[in-house]
Design a protein around this motif. Structure first.
Motif, PDB file in Angstrom:
ATOM      1  N   GLU A 146      30.437 -75.478  16.224  1.00 29.94           N
ATOM      2  CA  GLU A 146      31.311 -76.255  15.582  1.00 29.94           C
ATOM      3  C   GLU A 146      31.774 -77.525  16.589  1.00 29.94           C
ATOM      4  N   LYS A 147      31.251 -77.410  18.011  1.00 31.64           N
ATOM      5  CA  LYS A 147      31.548 -78.698  18.930  1.00 31.64           C
ATOM      6  C   LYS A 147      30.381 -79.258  19.075  1.00 31.64           C
ATOM      7  N   GLY A 148      29.413 -78.946  18.424  1.00 30.11           N
ATOM      8  CA  GLY A 148      27.868 -79.544  18.443  1.00 30.11           C
ATOM      9  C   GLY A 148      27.014 -79.204  19.776  1.00 30.11           C
ATOM     10  N   ILE A 149      27.566 -77.808  20.096  1.00 28.55           N
ATOM     11  CA  ILE A 149      26.643 -77.259  20.999  1.00 28.55           C
ATOM     12  C   ILE A 149      26.042 -75.947  20.773  1.00 28.55           C
ATOM     13  N   GLU A 150      24.559 -76.148  21.036  1.00 26.60           N
ATOM     14  CA  GLU A 150      23.637 -75.214  20.383  1.00 26.60           C
ATOM     15  C   GLU A 150      23.326 -74.034  21.421  1.00 26.60           C
ATOM     16  N   ILE A 151      23.952 -72.977  20.954  1.00 24.79           N
ATOM     17  CA  ILE A 151      23.678 -71.672  21.905  1.00 24.79           C
ATOM     18  C   ILE A 151      23.081 -70.398  21.137  1.00 24.79           C
ATOM     19  N   GLY A 152      21.847 -70.223  21.491  1.00 22.85           N
ATOM     20  CA  GLY A 152      21.140 -69.173  20.855  1.00 22.85           C
ATOM     21  C   GLY A 152      21.825 -67.835  20.665  1.00 22.85           C
ATOM     22  N   LYS A 153      21.610 -66.823  19.994  1.00 24.93           N
ATOM     23  CA  LYS A 153      21.972 -65.535  19.996  1.00 24.93           C
ATOM     24  C   LYS A 153      21.935 -64.614  21.287  1.00 24.93           C
ATOM     25  N   GLU A 154      20.871 -64.699  21.767  1.00 22.78           N
ATOM     26  CA  GLU A 154      20.779 -63.972  22.967  1.00 22.78           C
ATOM     27  C   GLU A 154      21.327 -64.869  24.341  1.00 22.78           C
ATOM     28  N   GLU A 155      21.299 -65.995  24.326  1.00 18.72           N
ATOM     29  CA  GLU A 155      22.187 -66.652  25.156  1.00 18.72           C
ATOM     30  C   GLU A 155      23.555 -66.615  25.252  1.00 18.72           C
ATOM     31  N   ALA A 156      23.792 -66.537  24.111  1.00 20.31           N
ATOM     32  CA  ALA A 156      25.475 -66.126  23.692  1.00 20.31           C
ATOM     33  C   ALA A 156      25.794 -64.668  24.242  1.00 20.31           C
ATOM     34  N   ARG A 157      24.983 -63.763  24.068  1.00 14.38           N
ATOM     35  CA  ARG A 157      24.998 -62.284  24.338  1.00 14.38           C
ATOM     36  C   ARG A 157      25.127 -62.583  25.897  1.00 14.38           C
ATOM     37  N   GLU A 158      24.152 -63.020  26.474  1.00 13.64           N
ATOM     38  CA  GLU A 158      24.058 -63.051  28.099  1.00 13.64           C
ATOM     39  C   GLU A 158      25.249 -63.469  28.677  1.00 13.64           C
TER      40      GLU A 158
END
Length: 103
Positions: free
Chosen positions: A54-66
């Motif tokens: 929503e803030k224009g920052i892309e975080i992938g699924k695995e990165e978010a989990r980590e």
């Protein structure tokens, strides 16, 4: 719109929840959380990634989990996750569909 103080308090409450789930209650399985409450640690990491998007920052699924777990998912599973019973898996399929949607 929330004030800066409200945002800081919400962030502090989130950090406390994260610490509670990641340090204090590693014995609580994600599948049990999902079956009982309709969300788990993975949901929280997904919500984190969605808020970033929503803030224009892309975080992938695995990165978010980590970021949420403080370690890779493989490390978490090896340290804390136990095998789920058939009954837990059945309940999870229903809880996941009701709370997250079809996979």
């Amino acid at each position: 719109m929330p004030t800066q103080e409200e945002i800081e308090l919400q962030a502090a409450a989130f950090r406390r929840l994260q610490k509670h789930l990641m340090e204090d209650r590693t014995d609580v399985q994600n599948i049990d959380m999902m079956n009982l409450a309709g969300f788990c640690r993975n949901c929280l990491s997904r919500w984190y990634a969605e808020a970033a998007a929503e803030k224009g920052i892309e975080i992938g699924k695995e990165e978010a989990r980590e970021l949420f777990y403080g370690m890779t998912m493989a490390e978490w599973k090896a340290k804390y996750q136990t095998d789920a019973s058939g009954a837990q898996q059945e309940a999870f399929a229903k809880a996941f569909e009701e709370n997250v949607g079809k996979d």
